[in-house]
Write a protein that holds these residues in place. Structure first.
Motif, short mmCIF file in Angstrom:
data_model
loop_
_atom_site.label_atom_id
_atom_site.label_comp_id
_atom_site.label_asym_id
_atom_site.label_seq_id
_atom_site.Cartn_x
_atom_site.Cartn_y
_atom_site.Cartn_z
N GLU A 126 9.21 6.27 9.23
CA GLU A 126 9.28 6.18 10.67
C GLU A 126 10.69 5.33 11.02
O GLU A 126 11.48 5.74 11.88
CB GLU A 126 8.21 4.94 10.98
CG GLU A 126 8.08 4.40 12.47
CD GLU A 126 7.08 3.92 12.71
OE1 GLU A 126 6.46 4.30 13.61
OE2 GLU A 126 6.71 2.68 11.87
N THR A 127 11.20 4.45 10.02
CA THR A 127 12.37 3.78 9.99
C THR A 127 13.43 4.98 10.14
O THR A 127 14.31 4.94 10.87
CB THR A 127 12.63 2.86 8.80
OG1 THR A 127 11.84 2.00 8.73
CG2 THR A 127 14.08 2.51 8.86
N MET A 128 13.49 6.14 9.08
CA MET A 128 14.52 7.04 9.45
C MET A 128 14.42 7.91 10.54
O MET A 128 15.55 8.24 11.11
CB MET A 128 14.24 7.79 7.85
CG MET A 128 14.49 7.18 6.75
SD MET A 128 14.38 8.08 5.16
CE MET A 128 14.84 6.94 3.96
N ASP A 129 13.11 7.94 10.88
CA ASP A 129 13.14 8.82 12.06
C ASP A 129 13.60 8.04 13.49
O ASP A 129 14.42 8.59 14.21
CB ASP A 129 11.57 9.02 12.40
CG ASP A 129 10.90 10.21 11.69
OD1 ASP A 129 11.62 10.93 11.08
OD2 ASP A 129 9.76 10.05 11.47
N ILE A 130 13.57 6.74 13.55
CA ILE A 130 14.09 5.84 14.43
C ILE A 130 15.48 5.97 14.43
O ILE A 130 16.23 6.02 15.38
CB ILE A 130 13.52 4.65 14.62
CG1 ILE A 130 12.02 4.55 14.96
CG2 ILE A 130 14.16 3.57 15.45
CD1 ILE A 130 11.09 3.17 14.60
N HIS A 147 0.85 -1.25 0.06
CA HIS A 147 0.24 0.02 -0.02
C HIS A 147 0.89 1.31 -0.02
O HIS A 147 1.78 1.41 1.08
CB HIS A 147 -0.82 -0.01 1.05
CG HIS A 147 -1.91 1.03 1.49
ND1 HIS A 147 -1.65 2.36 1.62
CD2 HIS A 147 -3.47 1.06 0.74
CE1 HIS A 147 -2.71 3.12 1.28
NE2 HIS A 147 -3.74 2.16 1.15
N PRO A 148 0.73 2.21 -1.00
CA PRO A 148 1.61 3.25 -1.24
C PRO A 148 2.02 3.93 0.08
O PRO A 148 3.08 4.34 0.40
CB PRO A 148 1.05 4.12 -2.19
CG PRO A 148 0.53 3.05 -3.15
CD PRO A 148 -0.18 1.93 -1.98
N GLN A 149 1.05 4.44 0.77
CA GLN A 149 0.92 5.46 1.94
C GLN A 149 1.40 4.69 2.93
O GLN A 149 2.34 5.04 3.76
CB GLN A 149 -0.53 5.93 2.22
CG GLN A 149 -1.27 6.92 0.96
CD GLN A 149 -0.19 8.07 0.84
OE1 GLN A 149 0.50 8.71 1.75
NE2 GLN A 149 0.00 8.46 -0.41
N HIS A 150 1.00 3.56 3.46
CA HIS A 150 1.77 2.65 4.53
C HIS A 150 3.10 2.49 4.03
O HIS A 150 3.85 2.37 5.37
CB HIS A 150 1.04 1.32 4.43
CG HIS A 150 1.57 0.51 5.73
ND1 HIS A 150 1.51 1.07 7.07
CD2 HIS A 150 2.12 -0.78 5.53
CE1 HIS A 150 1.66 -0.06 7.93
NE2 HIS A 150 2.20 -0.89 6.88
N THR A 151 3.52 2.04 2.88
CA THR A 151 4.96 1.77 2.51
C THR A 151 5.69 3.34 3.03
O THR A 151 6.90 2.97 3.44
CB THR A 151 5.18 1.50 1.23
OG1 THR A 151 4.21 0.26 0.89
CG2 THR A 151 6.67 1.58 0.91
N LEU A 152 5.42 4.20 2.49
CA LEU A 152 5.93 5.66 2.68
C LEU A 152 6.02 5.99 4.26
O LEU A 152 7.34 6.43 4.89
CB LEU A 152 5.29 6.74 2.06
CG LEU A 152 5.53 6.66 0.51
CD1 LEU A 152 4.82 7.78 -0.23
CD2 LEU A 152 7.00 6.73 0.01
N HIS A 153 5.03 5.57 4.98
CA HIS A 153 4.96 5.65 6.22
C HIS A 153 6.11 4.93 6.91
O HIS A 153 6.78 5.47 7.97
CB HIS A 153 3.68 5.40 6.90
CG HIS A 153 3.42 5.41 8.40
ND1 HIS A 153 3.42 6.48 9.18
CD2 HIS A 153 3.28 4.41 9.42
CE1 HIS A 153 3.48 6.26 10.37
NE2 HIS A 153 3.68 4.91 10.73
N LEU A 154 6.27 3.74 6.79
CA LEU A 154 7.17 2.76 7.32
C LEU A 154 8.72 3.26 6.84
O LEU A 154 9.50 3.15 7.85
CB LEU A 154 7.06 1.30 6.81
CG LEU A 154 5.83 0.52 7.48
CD1 LEU A 154 5.74 -0.58 6.82
CD2 LEU A 154 6.17 0.36 9.08
#
Length: 328
Positions: free
Chosen positions: A17-21, A7-14
């Motif tokens: 989030e990875t980069m934020d963490i 899912h495009p939006q979910h993929t971008l969110h992950l």
């Protein structure tokens, strides 16, 4: 497993989030840096042998990169696999070395198995770990805290933020060490002769300049037609004017020709001495090619004459020669 469509939006969110963490992990690492980091740098500066980097699994992959970065920035280093060390490779490590052991948990069985041998040899041990109360940390001379609050993996299992922290700590060590050693671009180039920087800083004029019969030159009494023929045949865009001993008296370029044509008059009656530009810019043959490029750029010229210590013409080159050699 059945193929899934992301899912495009979910993929971008992950991804974000990875980069934020991982960014948060690095900021936390930065805040925890203290005198232990300085102590680790001092140990690595004082080593008479090599920095031996060790790590298992993902930490091992990070360790290989850290060892390569250290080696290319002036600190002799190598990677030794802990598993192989227990089966003979431990002989690579000498008392004059220092070991940089990487383990997020600090309980990697393969690393712990060789700790008694390292201690018996008196090899200094620097631990890069998130397990501050671990067995590895208790046996280390210096402990660098690489702990992270959580992994970027949604399951909090796959090494992600922890390996990013390890890599950043390794880079920080390498940068601190190269600065302390006074490591210069020329030193970096010597360990990267095949790279762009190596070509720029290690290529000498003798490697790229035109020599012998390929160097356009005429005497001061040469007729204008002879001068033009020499320029055309050699294709440098200029010709040197030299005396009988080869000393450079002047230069005549394509630009000089254009200016003469604009003035008008009978060019055939002119001699080389009448049209040359006296005291041209030259460069010594023992200079680096990048120095010639800098002079040519500074003075907005496209070619330059090369001379020996006595000022005798021994070569020439233009920007095309430097471009072919990938110096510019």
């Amino acid at each position: 497993m059945k193929a899934m469509i992301a899912h495009p939006q979910h993929t971008l969110h992950l991804a974000r989030e990875t980069m934020d963490i991982e960014a948060a992990a690095l900021l936390g690492l930065k805040e925890r840096l203290d005198e232990r980091f300085v102590n680790a740098v001092d140990h690595m500066l004082a080593v008479q042998g090599r920095v031996v980097v060790m790590g298992m699994g993902k930490s091992g992959h990070i360790g290989r990169k850290i060892a390569a970065t250290l080696a290319s920035t002036g600190t002799p280093a190598m990677f030794v696999h802990p598993g192989e060390a227990s089966h003979g490779d431990l002989g690579m490590i000498k008392a004059v070395d220092v070991v940089l052991a990487i383990s997020n948990s600090g309980e990697s069985v393969e690393l712990l198995a060789i700790l008694p041998v390292l201690k018996r040899q008196g090899v200094p041990l620097i631990a890069l770990t998130g397990g501050l109360d671990s067995t590895l940390a208790r046996h280390a001379h210096v402990v660098l805290d690489c702990s992270v609050e959580k992994e970027a993996c949604p399951l909090n299992l796959a090494p992600t933020a922890s390996t990013t922290a390890q890599l950043a700590m390794g880079d920080a060590l390498a940068v601190a060490l190269l600065d302390a050693r006074g490591f210069k671009p020329e030193d970096f180039a010597r360990s990267h002769p095949g790279g762009a920087l190596g070509r720029k800083l290690l290529t000498h004029l003798s490697d790229v300049m035109r020599q012998g019969k390929d160097v356009p030159q005429v005497g001061p009494d040469a007729e204008f037609t002879v001068l033009m023929r020499e320029m055309s045949n050699k294709g440098l865009g200029a010709t040197a004017v030299t005396d009988a001993q080869g000393l450079v008296l002047g230069v005549f370029t394509d630009g000089d020709l254009r200016r003469l044509i604009e003035k008008g008059g009978d060019l055939r009656a002119l001699k080389a001495r009448d049209v040359m530009h006296p005291h041209p810019r030259t460069i010594r043959q023992d200079a680096l090619a990048v120095e010639a490029a800098q002079i040519m750029e500074l003075h907005r010229i496209t070619s330059i004459l090369v001379v020996d210590a006595s000022g005798v013409l021994c070569g020439a080159l233009n920007t095309n020669d430097l471009m072919r050699a990938k110096v510019i």
